[in-house]
Design an enzyme around this catalytic site. Structure first.
Site, PDB file in Angstrom:
ATOM      1  N   SER A 297      -9.384 -70.238  25.987  1.00 50.03           N
ATOM      2  CA  SER A 297      -8.791 -70.340  25.466  1.00 50.03           C
ATOM      3  C   SER A 297      -8.689 -68.500  24.768  1.00 50.03           C
ATOM      4  O   SER A 297      -9.673 -67.996  24.210  1.00 50.03           O
ATOM      5  CB  SER A 297      -8.450 -71.640  24.263  1.00 50.03           C
ATOM      6  OG  SER A 297      -7.563 -70.954  22.969  1.00 50.03           O
ATOM      7  N   LYS A 298      -7.191 -68.400  24.344  1.00 49.00           N
ATOM      8  CA  LYS A 298      -6.943 -66.699  23.634  1.00 49.00           C
ATOM      9  C   LYS A 298      -7.505 -66.517  22.592  1.00 49.00           C
ATOM     10  O   LYS A 298      -7.613 -65.432  21.955  1.00 49.00           O
ATOM     11  CB  LYS A 298      -5.226 -66.240  24.079  1.00 49.00           C
ATOM     12  CG  LYS A 298      -5.237 -65.914  25.479  1.00 49.00           C
ATOM     13  CD  LYS A 298      -3.640 -65.220  26.192  1.00 49.00           C
ATOM     14  CE  LYS A 298      -3.429 -66.840  26.661  1.00 49.00           C
ATOM     15  NZ  LYS A 298      -1.879 -65.404  26.781  1.00 49.00           N
ATOM     16  N   ARG A 299      -7.284 -67.951  22.027  1.00 44.70           N
ATOM     17  CA  ARG A 299      -7.473 -68.155  20.392  1.00 44.70           C
ATOM     18  C   ARG A 299      -9.209 -68.226  20.264  1.00 44.70           C
ATOM     19  O   ARG A 299      -9.667 -67.927  19.120  1.00 44.70           O
ATOM     20  CB  ARG A 299      -7.162 -69.733  20.256  1.00 44.70           C
ATOM     21  CG  ARG A 299      -5.631 -69.854  19.770  1.00 44.70           C
ATOM     22  CD  ARG A 299      -5.607 -71.215  19.700  1.00 44.70           C
ATOM     23  NE  ARG A 299      -4.260 -71.160  19.495  1.00 44.70           N
ATOM     24  CZ  ARG A 299      -3.270 -72.083  19.986  1.00 44.70           C
ATOM     25  NH1 ARG A 299      -3.898 -72.514  21.123  1.00 44.70           N
ATOM     26  NH2 ARG A 299      -2.258 -72.552  20.517  1.00 44.70           N
TER      27      ARG A 299
END
Length: 538
Positions: A297-299
């Site tokens: 995830s880019k988070r």
């Protein structure tokens, strides 16, 4: 020559100037050894041209870097072109600085595009927002041929359709209402200035296509989707139209993209057919996942390439680890350079399995590639320049001797520490501060170790005087054992602790012999002489 070729070989053979053998059932076969004798792909139907087409709605992350890397390697393997195209048509989500940063990071990683917004090229512009006339023209062509139509449905109606579908447990989809409008109804709404989009008319009976990784595929999109929007109300295209228009006009030969786009390919092929264009070959790369199989995830924040650059990770290490965990190469060893990756790349070995990325191994990859850089004279010189700048930033007010910034000194330190450090930034930690700043020690610290500090210091100083500048770690290790025997009551272990304290002010770190070899004879003598001058702690 065998009559059976993999899908990769079939699409590359005509590009290499050979006859394309299409008879028989396509199957995954042997490596591309049939075309290696003529790797130049500039004859026949045209050169190999691949593209990386991210949206500047965010910064480059590991998943994007991996897609770009496979495209770059493929282009260089077959002497083609690697194109960077920025798909910036979603104007509401653009992140300031992202477009420039994406190209910056590709260049930093050592996989620069041959054509791009920055570099230009013969088939630009390479920003979609500067190609709007092409999309408008193509959409109009689709409308005139009956393959697309104007849709006047309001956002409120579309939202109601969505809510109704969810309420009944169905997948939301457009009901294709406006495809049935009569010409006079369309003209009336246009005359009234009713906002509208253009939708592509999906037809059933999709032909199967041979994906270069996933094999034979077909998705009857008309059965599960409503007609997709190709031109939005603001005049900007959607991905589905823009990517095929650009791939066509930029003469893209192979589209290598993430497997999340596999299900959309049948839709894109319908558009190619409607326009009468020959589609490129499609190869969908398996997803890059965390080692536990969860989505990358880019988070997570730390998967952005800029953060790795800031933390001292070498680009070669990132390229190595993202290919090491996947497929498509003849070996899976650590320490491969970009030239190694190109040489060992074999597209027929790309599997459909997700690539599980173990970022806990990144320091080990970085350690190996850092060692290779240190051993390369030119690369080492660049590391030294970086380290000189950072040493001054961290220790500027404390440095007593500017000689610690000398290129020869830093090179000696790096050569002695290679294989032990995983990042040049490690050399800025408190553990290595003694290399740049003279430590401060007290009589109490010395007395806690031995009452023979002056005797031990004198013995080692005589040793240094005899050896001069010939301070090799191996020789010093032997000499220190001899010198330690001069002490009457102090054990060898405590002699080493005393010397380590005098040299670094620390209780741990590299061996005393390596510390001495790093600092050099003059500096070692200067620090040991402090032991002779310390007052008696008792």
């Amino acid at each position: 020559m065998s009559l059976w070729f993999s899908a990769w070989e079939r699409r590359l053979l005509p590009l290499a100037g050979s006859r394309c053998l299409t008879a028989g059932r396509c199957r995954r076969a042997e490596p591309l050894r049939h075309v290696t004798a003529r790797r130049s792909c500039s004859t026949g139907q045209g050169e190999v041209r691949v593209r990386f087409a991210p949206s500047p709605t965010g910064f480059l992350h590991l998943g994007g870097l991996r897609t770009a890397l496979y495209n770059y390697i493929f282009a260089k393997k077959y002497e083609g072109k690697f194109i960077l195209r920025l798909e910036d048509t979603d104007q509401s989500r653009l992140v300031p600085g992202a477009a420039e940063s994406i190209e910056d990071m590709l260049e930093w990683a050592g996989i620069p595009p041959d054509e791009s917004p920055r570099r230009g090229g013969p088939l630009g512009p390479y920003l979609q927002s500067q190609r709007l006339h092409l999309y408008t023209q193509t959409a109009q062509q689709l409308v005139e041929s009956g393959h697309a139509y104007r849709c006047f449905c309001s956002s409120q109606r579309l939202e109601l359709l969505k809510k109704e579908a969810l309420r009944s447990g169905q997948t939301p989809r457009y009901d294709n209402r406006c495809r049935h409008l009569r010409p006079e109804q369309v003209q009336e709404k246009l005359a009234q200035g009713v906002p509208h989009v253009i939708r592509f008319r999906l037809e059933e009976g999709v032909e199967p296509f041979q994906d270069l990784v996933f094999g034979l595929n077909r998705h009857e999109v008309a059965q599960v989707e409503g007609d997709p929007v190709v031109i939005k109300a603001d005049g900007f295209p959607t991905y589905h139209l823009a990517n095929i228009v650009d791939d066509h006009h930029m003469k893209i030969s192979h589209v290598l993209r993430g497997s999340e786009w596999l299900i959309s390919t049948s839709k894109h092929l319908l558009m190619y057919k409607a326009l009468g264009w020959r589609p490129p070959a499609f190869g969908h790369l398996p997803l890059l996942m965390n080692k536990d199989g969860s989505k990358l995830s880019k988070r997570q924040g730390d998967i952005f390439i800029q953060s790795y650059q800031r933390d001292g990770v070498l680009p070669e290490a990132l390229l190595d680890i993202t290919t090491n965990c996947g497929s498509g190469f003849t070996t899976n060893r650590m320490g491969r350079s970009i030239d190694d990756l190109i040489s060992e790349f074999n597209p027929s070995k790309i599997t459909t399995h997700s690539a599980l990325l173990d970022l806990e191994k990144l320091p080990e990859f970085n350690r190996i590639h850092l060692q290779q850089r240190i051993e390369d004279e030119e690369q080492c010189r660049l590391l030294i320049k970086d380290l000189q700048r950072e040493i001054q930033q961290v220790h500027e007010a404390e440095i007593q001797d500017r000689d610690v910034l000398h290129e020869d000194y830093i090179r000696r330190v790096l050569l002695l520490r290679k294989g032990h450090i995983s990042s040049v930034k490690d050399m800025l930690s408190p553990l290595y501060a003694y290399l740049w700043v003279r430590p401060s020690i007290s009589s109490q610290q010395v007395a806690a170790l031995t009452g023979e500090a002056q005797l031990i210091a004198s013995s080692v100083l005589r040793l240094i005087e005899e050896r001069g500048e010939d301070l090799s770690v191996e020789r010093l290790s032997k000499d220190l054992k001899t010198a330690a025997k001069q002490a009457k009551t102090t054990k060898y272990r405590d002699v080493m602790k005393l010397l380590r304290l005098a040299l670094s002010g620390l209780q741990q770190g590299p061996s005393v012999a390596e510390m001495m070899a790093s600092l050099g004879a003059a500096e070692v003598s200067r620090r040991l002489q402090k032991l002779l001058l310390l007052p008696d702690a008792s």
